[in-house]
Motif scaffolding. Structure first.
Motif, PDB file in Angstrom:
ATOM      1  N   TYR A   1      39.564  38.839   9.862  1.00 57.87           N
ATOM      2  CA  TYR A   1      40.646  38.410   9.894  1.00 57.87           C
ATOM      3  C   TYR A   1      40.657  39.950  10.941  1.00 57.87           C
TER       4      TYR A   1
ATOM      5  N   SER B   1      36.487  49.792  11.168  1.00 57.85           N
ATOM      6  CA  SER B   1      36.924  49.918  12.098  1.00 57.85           C
ATOM      7  C   SER B   1      37.514  50.821  12.629  1.00 57.85           C
TER       8      SER B   1
ATOM      9  N   LEU C   1      36.011  46.454   5.406  1.00 57.64           N
ATOM     10  CA  LEU C   1      37.240  47.691   6.748  1.00 57.64           C
ATOM     11  C   LEU C   1      36.860  47.532   7.410  1.00 57.64           C
TER      12      LEU C   1
ATOM     13  N   THR D   1      52.179  37.999   6.116  1.00 52.84           N
ATOM     14  CA  THR D   1      50.918  38.095   5.256  1.00 52.84           C
ATOM     15  C   THR D   1      51.978  36.385   4.437  1.00 52.84           C
TER      16      THR D   1
ATOM     17  N   VAL E   1      47.864  44.556   7.947  1.00 53.64           N
ATOM     18  CA  VAL E   1      46.519  44.016   7.711  1.00 53.64           C
ATOM     19  C   VAL E   1      47.262  45.092   6.341  1.00 53.64           C
ATOM     20  N   HIS E   2      48.480  45.943   5.948  1.00 52.15           N
ATOM     21  CA  HIS E   2      48.738  46.539   5.091  1.00 52.15           C
ATOM     22  C   HIS E   2      49.349  45.220   4.071  1.00 52.15           C
TER      23      HIS E   2
ATOM     24  N   LEU F   1      43.298  49.359  12.340  1.00 51.04           N
ATOM     25  CA  LEU F   1      43.527  49.485  10.114  1.00 51.04           C
ATOM     26  C   LEU F   1      44.806  50.065  10.154  1.00 51.04           C
TER      27      LEU F   1
ATOM     28  N   THR G   1      42.395  41.698  14.186  1.00 53.31           N
ATOM     29  CA  THR G   1      43.706  42.574  14.485  1.00 53.31           C
ATOM     30  C   THR G   1      43.736  42.632  16.048  1.00 53.31           C
TER      31      THR G   1
ATOM     32  N   ILE H   1      42.019  52.456   7.960  1.00 50.02           N
ATOM     33  CA  ILE H   1      43.403  51.955   6.549  1.00 50.02           C
ATOM     34  C   ILE H   1      43.937  54.093   6.295  1.00 50.02           C
TER      35      ILE H   1
ATOM     36  N   LEU I   1      38.394  43.193   7.422  1.00 51.02           N
ATOM     37  CA  LEU I   1      39.380  42.920   7.985  1.00 51.02           C
ATOM     38  C   LEU I   1      38.975  44.578   9.193  1.00 51.02           C
TER      39      LEU I   1
END
Ligand code: NCD
Length: 306
Positions: free
Chosen positions: A222, A183, A181, A133, A164-165, A158, A224, A189, A154
């Motif tokens: 971002y 996903s 978000l 981070t 991400v967290h 997630l 992932t 998330i 993001l």
């Protein structure tokens, strides 16, 4: 003595100072070349890593210090059944500071309770990854010029993605940050981030499945990878792993100054054809990771360079 378990262990003012220090290191590396002479960092990695471990080691070497450690649980006494509490007591006799990565959430916190040297959480299971981070914040601030008034997407895993967290935890403290978000349904998330971090802070956010729908409004994307090692069965991983692939065609939907970040390693989620796009910032991000870890080591060891 101070340990770093989460980005929230620093106030916003302290973070600003740390990022300023990292920018000064970037501009004047020679000034810091002997700052940690005689000091040692121990890297205790119970889980695989390339960037995080090597960037901690490079950071300490750039400061004139030295490194020791292990890069897998198998090559440490953990394989014989030693607890992290005992290991950290031992390592406290050998080093001045340590970075620990562990597959179990909370293991670095347990270690910090028995440690007589600063402990840095270098990633604990699916929980937090504060130094990634710091890297992300430095990258965003350096390349975008601000950490507020941004819309950040993001995308990917997630649920299990600790980077991400940690990043959400850090960014909710800046004004006018909007989160998108992105996903699949199964990798949304976790509730504790949605309720205790986003809703509690009255944060603007939305959850979407299609990357194409989100792309046009983003200042930052971002990406992932799907966290294979945290899946309970291979079948689910295989079904999810190529859910998102950012390619040239999708990049056409994005703003001309949108930045693409990724903590890396990349698997398939960013096509290599995107690497040459000037908006691809994930390799620059790696370099910022060294500067920010140098700044963190100096801060935790209370080394002042004039
Ligand atoms: C991340 C991690 O370990 O969580 N990697 C890293 O430290 N840069 C991201 C990942 O493994 O997907």
């Amino acid at each position: 003595m101070r340990h770093i378990m989460s980005p929230l262990d620093f106030t916003v003012e302290e973070l600003d100072q740390l990022l300023d220090l990292a920018n000064d290191i970037e501009a004047n590396p020679a000034k810091y070349a002997h700052a940690c002479e005689g000091k040692k960092i121990a890297t205790l990695f119970y889980e695989p890593s390339t960037r995080t471990r090597l960037s901690f080691e490079a950071a300490m070497l750039n400061l004139g210090g030295s490194v020791l450690g292990f890069s897998s649980a198998d090559s440490s006494s953990a394989a014989k059944g030693e607890s992290v509490s005992d290991t950290i007591r031992i390592v406290s006799c050998y080093a001045d500071i340590c970075a620990m990565r562990h597959p179990k959430e909370g293991a670095p916190l347990v270690a910090s309770m028995k440690s007589s040297i600063p402990v840095i959480n270098a990633g604990d299971g699916g929980h937090q990854h504060p130094t990634q981070t710091l890297t992300d914040l430095l990258t965003i601030r350096s390349l975008k010029g601000r950490l507020d008034h941004i819309t950040i997407g993001l995308c990917g895993d997630l649920k299990f993605g600790r980077t991400v967290h940690s990043l959400i935890n850090a960014l909710v403290r800046y004004p006018e940050v909007t989160f998108v978000l992105i996903s699949p349904e199964e990798l949304r998330i976790p509730d504790y981030i949605r309720e205790d971090v986003l809703r509690k802070n009255n944060q603007k956010f939305k959850e979407v499945v299609r990357l194409e729908d989100a792309l046009p409004e983003l200042d930052l994307l971002y990406m992932t990878r799907v966290q294979k090692e945290r899946f309970f069965n291979e079948e689910d991983y295989v079904r999810m792993k190529d859910f998102y692939i950012l390619d040239k065609t999708k990049m056409e939907l994005a703003k001309p100054d949108m930045l693409v970040l990724h903590p890396l390693p990349r698997v398939n989620e960013i096509s290599v054809e995107v690497d040459d796009d000037p908006r691809a910032a994930y390799f620059k991000q790696v370099q910022y990771g060294v500067y920010v870890r140098m700044a963190l080591i100096l801060t935790l060891l209370e080394v002042k360079v004039c």
